[in-house]
Write an enzyme that holds these catalytic residues in place. Structure first.
Site, PDB file in Angstrom:
ATOM      1  N   ASP A  35       0.839  -1.206   0.000  1.00 43.50           N
ATOM      2  CA  ASP A  35       0.000   0.000   0.000  1.00 43.50           C
ATOM      3  C   ASP A  35       0.873   1.254   0.000  1.00 43.50           C
ATOM      4  O   ASP A  35       1.998   1.235   0.487  1.00 43.50           O
ATOM      5  CB  ASP A  35      -0.894  -0.028   1.261  1.00 43.50           C
ATOM      6  CG  ASP A  35      -2.036   0.972   1.153  1.00 43.50           C
ATOM      7  OD1 ASP A  35      -2.308   1.478   0.039  1.00 43.50           O
ATOM      8  OD2 ASP A  35      -2.655   1.259   2.191  1.00 43.50           O
ATOM      9  N   ASN A  83     -10.820  -2.713  -5.840  1.00 45.99           N
ATOM     10  CA  ASN A  83     -10.040  -1.763  -6.648  1.00 45.99           C
ATOM     11  C   ASN A  83     -10.740  -1.351  -7.950  1.00 45.99           C
ATOM     12  O   ASN A  83     -10.352  -0.364  -8.585  1.00 45.99           O
ATOM     13  CB  ASN A  83      -8.646  -2.333  -6.979  1.00 45.99           C
ATOM     14  CG  ASN A  83      -7.694  -2.305  -5.801  1.00 45.99           C
ATOM     15  OD1 ASN A  83      -6.784  -3.113  -5.699  1.00 45.99           O
ATOM     16  ND2 ASN A  83      -7.888  -1.367  -4.876  1.00 45.99           N
TER      17      ASN A  83
HETATM   18  C1  FPP Z   1      -1.837   0.263  -3.330  1.00 46.38           C
HETATM   19  O1  FPP Z   1      -1.418   1.578  -3.410  1.00 46.38           O
HETATM   20  C2  FPP Z   1      -1.362  -0.485  -4.470  1.00 46.38           C
HETATM   21  C3  FPP Z   1      -2.166  -1.086  -5.417  1.00 46.38           C
HETATM   22  C4  FPP Z   1      -3.620  -1.050  -5.399  1.00 46.38           C
HETATM   23  C5  FPP Z   1      -1.587  -1.799  -6.523  1.00 46.38           C
HETATM   24  C6  FPP Z   1      -0.332  -2.518  -6.195  1.00 46.38           C
HETATM   25  C7  FPP Z   1       0.177  -3.154  -7.378  1.00 46.38           C
HETATM   26  C8  FPP Z   1       1.467  -3.131  -7.803  1.00 46.38           C
HETATM   27  C9  FPP Z   1       2.608  -2.491  -7.131  1.00 46.38           C
HETATM   28  C10 FPP Z   1       1.759  -3.916  -9.003  1.00 46.38           C
HETATM   29  C11 FPP Z   1       1.717  -5.336  -8.571  1.00 46.38           C
HETATM   30  C12 FPP Z   1       2.124  -6.236  -9.573  1.00 46.38           C
HETATM   31  C13 FPP Z   1       2.497  -7.510  -9.370  1.00 46.38           C
HETATM   32  C14 FPP Z   1       2.909  -8.304 -10.514  1.00 46.38           C
HETATM   33  C15 FPP Z   1       2.488  -8.170  -8.072  1.00 46.38           C
HETATM   34  P1  FPP Z   1      -2.537   2.705  -3.431  1.00 46.38           P
HETATM   35  O2  FPP Z   1      -2.748   3.114  -4.849  1.00 46.38           O
HETATM   36  O3  FPP Z   1      -3.754   2.209  -2.728  1.00 46.38           O
HETATM   37  O4  FPP Z   1      -1.822   3.830  -2.619  1.00 46.38           O
HETATM   38  P2  FPP Z   1      -2.532   4.938  -1.704  1.00 46.38           P
HETATM   39  O5  FPP Z   1      -3.210   4.197  -0.592  1.00 46.38           O
HETATM   40  O6  FPP Z   1      -1.375   5.761  -1.237  1.00 46.38           O
HETATM   41  O7  FPP Z   1      -3.482   5.688  -2.586  1.00 46.38           O
END
Ligand code: FPP
Length: 284
Positions: A35, A83
């Site tokens: 996250d 998501n």
């Molecule tokens: C959360 O950060 C992250 C995600 C919803 C996506 C995570 C995915 C990746 C890093 C790519 C993964 C790929 C593989 C192949 C495992 P957020 O956007 O919720 O951050 P925030 O809470 O600060 O808004």
């Protein structure tokens, strides 16, 4: 092999942390809620997608580190059912990133004898993504090294609902009246059937939530929450989490090693296994 050699080109900080790590007491399964990509980008006045791209680099580092440490299993929460509520452009970007990742990294994953497993409602993903992940899983299906589990279009409650429906279907075929589910039966119908339950759940970026992740499986996981945002979660920060795990006393509802009894009580008419699936008492 010296501990510091476990990680190729470990820097000074990593080498120091590695000397403190007991390689014989590593978790069997680490699960990570990645996250903070959006916040990482916002702090740099960049678009959110820049955070996801930066997060991808950490995915690579963490997989490599866990494989070198010979962890049996690593699960990453890449995309939840919830998501889909994000703007379409961000969802499209995440799907593209995932496909790009598979295309670029699969040969390396395969070369390192890692077995890729995707859990979640993948049949509801865009067709191209669904096909590519099925192919990727097939390609690595005979690898015997670390299991890399990517939770994609995943929700813990949906997983339980799917498991209950699968059990009911089976029961209808075999005669409903004699059907009884115990804890092992439920575990065997989850997407994670056959995998050990996570011993350590890591969440980056400081939120104290489990966000519908592996709800059944984390019953006895040690939880490690760090304020570090996912794109800053370096190998050293992963080693911090593993070291912290090694300070925990795991009790599974009992009183700890000093007071342990030779045989745990019977459960569901079968001897209870010591460990995550057993629920001997409340608390602990
Ligand atoms: C959360 O950060 C992250 C995600 C919803 C996506 C995570 C995915 C990746 C890093 C790519 C993964 C790929 C593989 C192949 C495992 P957020 O956007 O919720 O951050 P925030 O809470 O600060 O808004």
């Amino acid at each position: 092999m010296r501990v510091a050699e476990t990680l190729k080109s470990a820097n000074r900080e990593e080498a120091d942390l590695l000397t403190k790590l007991d390689l014989k007491r590593l978790p069997n399964h680490v699960a990570i809620i990645m996250d903070g990509n959006g916040r990482w980008a916002e702090r740099r006045h960049l678009p959110r997608i820049a955070g996801h791209r930066a997060g991808m680099k950490r995915v690579r580092d963490v997989i490599e580190t866990c494989a070198r440490l010979h962890l049996p299993c690593l699960t990453l929460y890449a995309f939840s059912l919830e998501n889909w509520r994000r703007p379409e452009a961000e969802v499209d970007f995440l799907m593209r990133l995932l496909r790009e990742y598979l295309k670029r990294e699969l040969p390396e994953i395969h070369k390192n004898n890692i077995r890729l497993l995707i859990i979640g409602r993948s049949q509801q993903l865009p067709e191209k993504v669904s096909k590519e992940i099925t192919d990727a899983m097939q390609q690595t299906a005979h690898n015997s090294g670390m299991k890399l589990v990517v939770a994609l279009n995943y929700g813990g409650r949906a997983e339980l609902a799917d498991a209950f429906n699968a059990m009911l279907d089976r029961a209808r075929q075999n005669g409903l009246s004699s059907f009884r589910a115990d804890e092992q039966t439920i575990s065997d119908h989850l997407y994670t059937a056959g995998l050990p339950d996570p011993d350590l759940l890591i969440r980056t970026s400081g939120e104290m939530r489990v966000s519908n992740f592996l709800l059944w499986q984390i019953a006895y996981a040690e939880i490690y929450v760090t304020d570090v945002l996912w794109p800053d979660f370096s190998r050293a920060r992963l080693l911090d989490a593993l070291l912290d795990y090694q300070t925990r006393e795991r009790r599974y509802g009992g009183l700890g090693a000093k007071h342990s009894r030779a045989a745990p009580p019977e459960r569901d008419g079968k001897p209870s296994r010591s460990g995550p699936h057993s629920t001997p008492s409340v608390g602990g």
